[in-house]
Design a protein around this motif. Structure first.
Motif, PDB file in Angstrom:
ATOM      1  N   HIS A   1      23.564  28.251 -48.429  1.00  0.00           N
ATOM      2  CA  HIS A   1      24.831  29.593 -48.092  1.00  0.00           C
ATOM      3  C   HIS A   1      23.053  30.357 -49.061  1.00  0.00           C
ATOM      4  O   HIS A   1      23.050  31.758 -48.471  1.00  0.00           O
ATOM      5  CB  HIS A   1      25.694  29.842 -49.846  1.00  0.00           C
ATOM      6  N   LEU A   2      22.503  30.643 -50.500  1.00  0.00           N
ATOM      7  CA  LEU A   2      21.211  31.284 -50.168  1.00  0.00           C
ATOM      8  C   LEU A   2      19.991  31.658 -48.306  1.00  0.00           C
ATOM      9  O   LEU A   2      19.753  32.869 -49.001  1.00  0.00           O
ATOM     10  CB  LEU A   2      20.413  30.554 -51.367  1.00  0.00           C
ATOM     11  N   ARG A   3      20.114  30.693 -48.155  1.00  0.00           N
ATOM     12  CA  ARG A   3      19.519  31.049 -47.373  1.00  0.00           C
ATOM     13  C   ARG A   3      19.837  32.275 -46.151  1.00  0.00           C
ATOM     14  O   ARG A   3      19.296  33.013 -45.717  1.00  0.00           O
ATOM     15  CB  ARG A   3      18.439  29.552 -46.233  1.00  0.00           C
ATOM     16  N   LEU A   4      21.345  31.737 -46.277  1.00  0.00           N
ATOM     17  CA  LEU A   4      21.768  32.764 -45.025  1.00  0.00           C
ATOM     18  C   LEU A   4      22.363  33.741 -45.835  1.00  0.00           C
ATOM     19  O   LEU A   4      21.756  35.171 -44.976  1.00  0.00           O
ATOM     20  CB  LEU A   4      23.665  31.909 -44.740  1.00  0.00           C
ATOM     21  N   LEU A   5      22.109  34.121 -46.997  1.00  0.00           N
ATOM     22  CA  LEU A   5      22.581  35.301 -47.431  1.00  0.00           C
ATOM     23  C   LEU A   5      21.630  35.944 -47.392  1.00  0.00           C
ATOM     24  O   LEU A   5      20.962  37.525 -47.003  1.00  0.00           O
ATOM     25  CB  LEU A   5      22.691  35.135 -49.045  1.00  0.00           C
ATOM     26  N   ALA A   6      19.711  35.292 -47.295  1.00  0.00           N
ATOM     27  CA  ALA A   6      18.410  35.799 -47.225  1.00  0.00           C
ATOM     28  C   ALA A   6      17.889  36.371 -45.378  1.00  0.00           C
ATOM     29  O   ALA A   6      17.736  37.265 -45.639  1.00  0.00           O
ATOM     30  CB  ALA A   6      17.265  35.154 -48.065  1.00  0.00           C
ATOM     31  N   GLU A   7      19.108  35.532 -45.028  1.00  0.00           N
ATOM     32  CA  GLU A   7      18.799  36.152 -43.432  1.00  0.00           C
ATOM     33  C   GLU A   7      19.850  36.600 -43.640  1.00  0.00           C
ATOM     34  O   GLU A   7      19.264  38.009 -42.112  1.00  0.00           O
ATOM     35  CB  GLU A   7      19.067  34.594 -42.544  1.00  0.00           C
ATOM     36  N   HIS A   8      20.436  37.733 -43.920  1.00  0.00           N
ATOM     37  CA  HIS A   8      21.455  38.934 -43.618  1.00  0.00           C
ATOM     38  C   HIS A   8      20.491  39.911 -44.673  1.00  0.00           C
ATOM     39  O   HIS A   8      21.064  40.850 -44.547  1.00  0.00           O
ATOM     40  CB  HIS A   8      23.221  38.361 -44.166  1.00  0.00           C
ATOM     41  N   GLY A   9      19.490  39.737 -45.761  1.00  0.00           N
ATOM     42  CA  GLY A   9      18.728  40.313 -45.681  1.00  0.00           C
ATOM     43  C   GLY A   9      19.960  40.584 -46.949  1.00  0.00           C
ATOM     44  O   GLY A   9      19.234  42.110 -47.969  1.00  0.00           O
ATOM     45  N   TYR A  10      20.490  39.776 -47.824  1.00  0.00           N
ATOM     46  CA  TYR A  10      21.025  40.643 -49.397  1.00  0.00           C
ATOM     47  C   TYR A  10      19.663  40.084 -50.541  1.00  0.00           C
ATOM     48  O   TYR A  10      20.709  40.123 -51.230  1.00  0.00           O
ATOM     49  CB  TYR A  10      22.435  39.326 -48.842  1.00  0.00           C
ATOM     50  N   LEU A  11      19.762  38.794 -49.953  1.00  0.00           N
ATOM     51  CA  LEU A  11      18.812  38.221 -50.768  1.00  0.00           C
ATOM     52  C   LEU A  11      17.067  38.292 -50.261  1.00  0.00           C
ATOM     53  O   LEU A  11      16.981  38.240 -49.334  1.00  0.00           O
ATOM     54  CB  LEU A  11      18.925  36.866 -50.921  1.00  0.00           C
ATOM     55  N   GLU A  12      16.697  37.381 -51.363  1.00  0.00           N
ATOM     56  CA  GLU A  12      15.165  37.981 -51.338  1.00  0.00           C
ATOM     57  C   GLU A  12      14.286  36.661 -52.272  1.00  0.00           C
ATOM     58  O   GLU A  12      15.125  36.470 -52.953  1.00  0.00           O
ATOM     59  CB  GLU A  12      14.456  38.638 -50.579  1.00  0.00           C
ATOM     60  N   GLU A  13      13.760  35.884 -51.451  1.00  0.00           N
ATOM     61  CA  GLU A  13      12.798  34.778 -52.433  1.00  0.00           C
ATOM     62  C   GLU A  13      11.826  36.387 -53.541  1.00  0.00           C
ATOM     63  O   GLU A  13      11.197  37.164 -53.275  1.00  0.00           O
ATOM     64  CB  GLU A  13      11.646  33.833 -52.247  1.00  0.00           C
ATOM     65  N   ASP A  14      11.878  35.774 -54.955  1.00  0.00           N
ATOM     66  CA  ASP A  14      10.879  36.395 -55.993  1.00  0.00           C
ATOM     67  C   ASP A  14      10.152  35.800 -55.888  1.00  0.00           C
ATOM     68  O   ASP A  14       9.550  34.306 -56.227  1.00  0.00           O
ATOM     69  CB  ASP A  14      12.326  36.568 -57.458  1.00  0.00           C
ATOM     70  N   PRO A  15       8.665  36.148 -55.691  1.00  0.00           N
ATOM     71  CA  PRO A  15       7.330  35.840 -55.576  1.00  0.00           C
ATOM     72  C   PRO A  15       6.675  35.478 -56.538  1.00  0.00           C
ATOM     73  O   PRO A  15       6.249  34.828 -57.312  1.00  0.00           O
ATOM     74  CB  PRO A  15       6.755  36.636 -54.955  1.00  0.00           C
ATOM     75  N   ASP A  16       7.281  36.531 -57.681  1.00  0.00           N
ATOM     76  CA  ASP A  16       6.545  36.442 -59.286  1.00  0.00           C
ATOM     77  C   ASP A  16       7.095  35.122 -60.050  1.00  0.00           C
ATOM     78  O   ASP A  16       6.759  34.339 -61.231  1.00  0.00           O
ATOM     79  CB  ASP A  16       7.324  37.203 -60.035  1.00  0.00           C
ATOM     80  N   ARG A  17       8.193  34.272 -59.480  1.00  0.00           N
ATOM     81  CA  ARG A  17       8.747  32.850 -60.721  1.00  0.00           C
ATOM     82  C   ARG A  17       8.526  32.243 -59.449  1.00  0.00           C
ATOM     83  O   ARG A  17       8.647  31.999 -57.822  1.00  0.00           O
ATOM     84  CB  ARG A  17       9.604  33.390 -60.684  1.00  0.00           C
ATOM     85  N   GLY A  18       8.783  30.899 -60.337  1.00  0.00           N
ATOM     86  CA  GLY A  18       9.021  29.796 -59.321  1.00  0.00           C
ATOM     87  C   GLY A  18       7.619  28.391 -59.296  1.00  0.00           C
ATOM     88  O   GLY A  18       6.586  29.389 -59.207  1.00  0.00           O
ATOM     89  N   THR A  19       7.921  27.683 -58.170  1.00  0.00           N
ATOM     90  CA  THR A  19       6.421  27.220 -57.659  1.00  0.00           C
ATOM     91  C   THR A  19       7.108  26.529 -56.286  1.00  0.00           C
ATOM     92  O   THR A  19       8.254  27.442 -55.607  1.00  0.00           O
ATOM     93  CB  THR A  19       6.610  25.711 -58.312  1.00  0.00           C
TER      94      THR A  19
END
Length: 179
Positions: free
Chosen positions: A49-67
Motif C-alpha cells: 500500500h505504501l508503494r501504491l500511495l507513492a505511485e499516486h503522489g501521496y507519499l515519497e521516500e525520505d532520503p535523509d532516513r533509513g538504509t
C-alpha cells in the motif's frame, strides 16, 4: 499544492491506505514495519500500500532516513480535493464516496477519543465541541467563511511550541443542510 485527480482519488480510496496516510500525517515519517505495528497489519501488506500511495503522489521516500533495507516514507506536500470535479463520473464518484465516508468516520473517531480520554480541567476548558446552526449563507459566503477560518488556523500552524503545549487537531465541517 497538488490537486487530487480522478486516478489518484481511486488510488487513495481504500480504508487501509487512508489509515496509513493519516498515521504519517499525524506522527511523521515512518517505515512499513512501524506502520504495521501501529495499524495491526502485516509488513508486506503495508509495503504494498505504501508503494501504491507513492505511485499516486501521496507519499515519497525520505532520503535523509533509513538504509537500503529500511525505507522511510513521508508526505511530499499538501493536496487539495474538490469533490465537485468527480460528480459526473460514476466510477470516480464511488471512490469519492468511499473516501468521504472514511474521512467522516476518522473525524468522529478523533472526537470520540478526545471525549473518552481524561484531560485536565485546563484542557477541557480550552477545547471546543461547538456547532452553529442558524447561519444562512450562499455557496460563495460559505467558501469565504472556510477561507477565513483556514487563514486563522494557518497562523498557528508551525508556530513555536510553548511549554505545556500539546498537539491539537482542529476539525472543521461546514456544509448545507436541507430543512
Amino acid at each position: 499544492m497538488r490537486r487530487i485527480d480522478a486516478r489518484s482519488l481511486r488510488g487513495l480510496a481504500h480504508p487501509l491506505r487512508m489509515r496509513i496516510l493519516e498515521a504519517i500525517e499525524l506522527d511523521g515519517p515512518a517505515t512499513s514495519s512501524t506502520l504495521a505495528t501501529r495499524l495491526g497489519e502485516n509488513t508486506g501488506t503495508i509495503s504494498w500500500h505504501l508503494r501504491l500511495l507513492a505511485e499516486h503522489g501521496y507519499l515519497e521516500e525520505d532520503p535523509d532516513r533509513g538504509t537500503k533495507r529500511e525505507r522511510w516514507w513521508r508526505i511530499p506536500g499538501p493536496t487539495v480535493l474538490d469533490p465537485s470535479e468527480f460528480l459526473d463520473d460514476p466510477e470516480t464518484r464511488r471512490a469519492l464516496d468511499v473516501y468521504l465516508r472514511d474521512l467522516v468516520e476518522r473525524y468522529y473517531d478523533r472526537v470520540r477519543a478526545y471525549v473518552d480520554e481524561d484531560w485536565p480541567a485546563e484542557w477541557q476548558q480550552a477545547a471546543g465541541l461547538s456547532d452553529w446552526r442558524d447561519l444562512r449563507l450562499t455557496p460563495e459566503q460559505l467558501h469565504s467563511l472556510n477561507e477565513e477560518l483556514g487563514a486563522v488556523i494557518e497562523r498557528y500552524t508551525g508556530a513555536e511550541a510553548a511549554d505545556g503545549a500539546e498537539r491539537v487537531i482542529v476539525q472543521l465541517q461546514s456544509f448545507p443542510r436541507r430543512s
